[in-house]
Enzyme design. Structure first.
Site, PDB file in Angstrom:
ATOM      1  N   GLU A 136     -17.377 -16.549  15.848  1.00 48.60           N
ATOM      2  CA  GLU A 136     -16.652 -16.960  15.280  1.00 48.60           C
ATOM      3  C   GLU A 136     -15.148 -16.222  15.509  1.00 48.60           C
ATOM      4  O   GLU A 136     -15.514 -14.790  14.859  1.00 48.60           O
ATOM      5  CB  GLU A 136     -16.984 -16.521  13.942  1.00 48.60           C
ATOM      6  CG  GLU A 136     -16.586 -16.999  13.160  1.00 48.60           C
ATOM      7  CD  GLU A 136     -17.284 -17.764  11.514  1.00 48.60           C
ATOM      8  OE1 GLU A 136     -16.444 -18.090  10.044  1.00 48.60           O
ATOM      9  OE2 GLU A 136     -17.737 -16.663  11.168  1.00 48.60           O
TER      10      GLU A 136
ATOM     11  N   CYS B 215     -21.446 -19.859  11.016  1.00 48.75           N
ATOM     12  CA  CYS B 215     -21.078 -19.395   9.963  1.00 48.75           C
ATOM     13  C   CYS B 215     -22.111 -20.083   8.714  1.00 48.75           C
ATOM     14  O   CYS B 215     -23.127 -20.318   9.157  1.00 48.75           O
ATOM     15  CB  CYS B 215     -20.167 -18.358   9.138  1.00 48.75           C
ATOM     16  SG  CYS B 215     -20.608 -16.773   8.855  1.00 48.75           S
TER      17      CYS B 215
ATOM     18  N   LYS C 112     -15.231 -25.345  11.647  1.00 45.60           N
ATOM     19  CA  LYS C 112     -15.249 -25.335  10.110  1.00 45.60           C
ATOM     20  C   LYS C 112     -15.040 -26.131   9.187  1.00 45.60           C
ATOM     21  O   LYS C 112     -14.276 -26.693   9.018  1.00 45.60           O
ATOM     22  CB  LYS C 112     -15.140 -23.894   9.773  1.00 45.60           C
ATOM     23  CG  LYS C 112     -16.172 -23.086   8.861  1.00 45.60           C
ATOM     24  CD  LYS C 112     -15.252 -21.465   8.369  1.00 45.60           C
ATOM     25  CE  LYS C 112     -17.246 -20.518   7.947  1.00 45.60           C
ATOM     26  NZ  LYS C 112     -16.867 -19.058   8.203  1.00 45.60           N
TER      27      LYS C 112
END
Length: 313
Positions: free
Chosen positions: A48, A171, A137
């Site tokens: 990430e 994540c 995201k």
């Protein structure tokens, strides 16, 4: 569609960027991709926000009700080291993928040309250098919301590869049950989870996802120390209370029955390799198939809004 292959060597790169230094980060990425390809990897995953930092420990001078000028200076530096999509930088990433003949998947901080907003994004490149697509995201966590905007349902792709269908969530998106179900509904087999979470509890998460999705999961984190940060940051003193090891890693590769194919690594930069056998996915679905005989579409329905919103093209 290329002929399906049952076996593939994959690489998970546990490393840090050259923080907020785009040219040197790009060169480090090229070198690490070369190392992975030399050892036979056909899919190479980076963490990430590898380009060009997960800004752990920084507040950019922000408190509820106020922001500092020094914080704005560091924010500008961070923004400058982020990349547009498409751009000369994505062209170079595509060339790296084609030079080494790999599927290259990279966590970046993406900026838009017409706004100041940044996004936490994953880019997927094919071995011919084509930018296959991106995932933004959906929900930044905690104070991440200060630096990253929210993605939308238009960037939830799953890509066909000779080694199975490939998709990614970033994540703590992986704690969103419906986001996971969106991946499963698209038939994901190579589930990529770049992360910034080095907790032991994260291992339980990725093992559960592998079991739930009956897929291979590649989890990729950075190893970061305080000395890697540039000392000329305007708000460098914010790091005074941070530990020397700011992110210990914990990258791992898990098979479709929840067992490690590559055990988690902590405390150092390392490339993890695994030889995956796609037949294990099919075998694992004998007794549980989240998108098949265990899905019960007569009871449950999933609806995904895949339209791009005007400010998140």
């Amino acid at each position: 569609m290329e002929t399906r292959e049952n076996h593939v060597r994959v690489a998970v790169v546990q490393a840090a960027p050259v923080i907020m230094n785009l040219p040197e980060t790009m060169e480090k990425l090229r070198s690490l991709t070369s190392d992975a390809a030399e050892k036979g990897a056909k899919l190479v995953l980076f963490p990430e926000a590898f380009i060009s930092a997960y800004p752990r420990g920084l507040t950019f001078g922000s408190k509820i009700g106020s922001r500092s000028e020094k914080g704005r200076e560091d924010w500008y530096r961070y923004w400058e080291s982020s990349i547009l999509v498409p751009s000369p930088e994505t062209d170079r990433l595509g060339k790296i993928a084609s030079d080494y003949g790999v599927y290259l998947v990279v966590g970046i901080t993406e900026k838009e040309s017409m706004t100041g907003t940044l996004y936490c994004t994953v880019l997927h490149f094919g071995p011919d250098g084509t930018l296959l697509g991106k995932h933004r995201k959906l929900k930044p966590t905690g104070i991440e919301r200060l630096v990253w905007g929210e993605g939308d349902g238009s960037t939830l792709p799953v890509f066909e590869t000779p080694y199975g269908k490939m998709g990614s969530l970033i994540c703590w998106e992986n704690y969103m049950p419906l986001a996971r179900m969106a991946m499963y509904s698209k038939g994901v087999e190579l589930y990529l989870a770049p992360t910034a979470d080095s907790r032991e509890a994260w291992q339980s998460t990725i093992r559960h996802i592998a079991l739930e999705g009956r897929c291979f999961i590649l989890s990729c984190n950075q190893f970061v120390t305080k000395e890697m940060y540039p000392t000329d940051l305007a708000c460098y003193d914010e790091l005074a209370s941070e530990p020397e090891i700011m992110c210990s890693g914990g990258s791992a590769i898990v098979g479709p029955l929840g067992n490690y194919v590559a055990e988690p690594v902590y405390g150092r930069e390392e490339i993890l390799f695994a030889d995956l056998d796609r037949s294990h996915i099919v075998k694992s679905r004998l007794d549980f198939d989240v998108n098949g005989h265990y899905s019960r579409p007569d009871v449950f329905q999933l609806w995904i809004d895949d339209k791009a919103k005007t400010n998140t093209k």
